[in-house]
Design an enzyme around this catalytic site. Sequence first.
Site, PDB file in Angstrom:
ATOM      1  N   TYR A 129      -6.179  42.265  35.665  1.00  0.00           N
ATOM      2  CA  TYR A 129      -7.118  42.872  36.607  1.00  0.00           C
ATOM      3  C   TYR A 129      -8.541  42.865  36.042  1.00  0.00           C
ATOM      4  CZ  TYR A 129      -9.472  46.877  38.877  1.00  0.00           C
ATOM      5  OH  TYR A 129     -10.375  47.704  39.508  1.00  0.00           O
ATOM      6  N   PHE A 130      -8.701  43.281  34.792  1.00  0.00           N
ATOM      7  CA  PHE A 130     -10.032  43.305  34.184  1.00  0.00           C
ATOM      8  C   PHE A 130     -10.602  41.893  34.044  1.00  0.00           C
ATOM      9  CE2 PHE A 130      -8.949  47.647  32.891  1.00  0.00           C
ATOM     10  CZ  PHE A 130     -10.147  48.283  33.118  1.00  0.00           C
TER      11      PHE A 130
END
Length: 217
Positions: A129-130
């Site tokens: 996600y990051f």
Amino acid sequence: MDVFIVGITGKVGGLLARELLSRGDTVRGLVRREEQRAELATHGIEAVVGDIADMSAAELAAAFGHADAVVYGAGSNGGSAQVTKAVDGEGVAKAIEATRRAHTDRLALVSVLPESWRERELGDEVEYYFAVKKEADIALSRSDLSWLILRPSLLVDDPGTGAVSLGPAEFHGQISRADVAATLAELLHEPRIGRQILELNTGDTPIRDAVRANVRP
């Protein structure tokens, strides 16, 4: 202003819609279900039914219409990699292209502070996600649009204080979603803010003053 919000049914998106309506702006958005469209209509908000994961850039541009600004606030919040890729990655890429096609210059992206959760043991999906959020930031920052990337710290549902710390680099703490929405509304109404990455944390500076302090000479 006429503002189109992708993610208008999310917590920040909904608060932003209310902030903008209180200023007299026209607010429109993208929803996934007909009942959401009908509910927003009761508040004077026009919505288009569609799924960002399935829509083409051309379809998204048609939804944007003649918006003065587009806000991309949709996010997977670190869910499955498939959803993260579709919403936080490919969705942003489509929004960039759709904003161009709609001849709308301004696109604001609600992103995330890179330092978020680094004190924790993160699983593969959250790490992904990051990484995807970072890729989206890079893609928008390299576009020819008048873009804005807003990176708030940990989001909480506390009441807004009306005061923040806003700048190119901020410490990671926490901030109410209400203050994020209020700051974003103020940023959208400051035409001298553009092609900037701004990080947002709780602070002591009134929101209007914090935004004006980030206007480039």
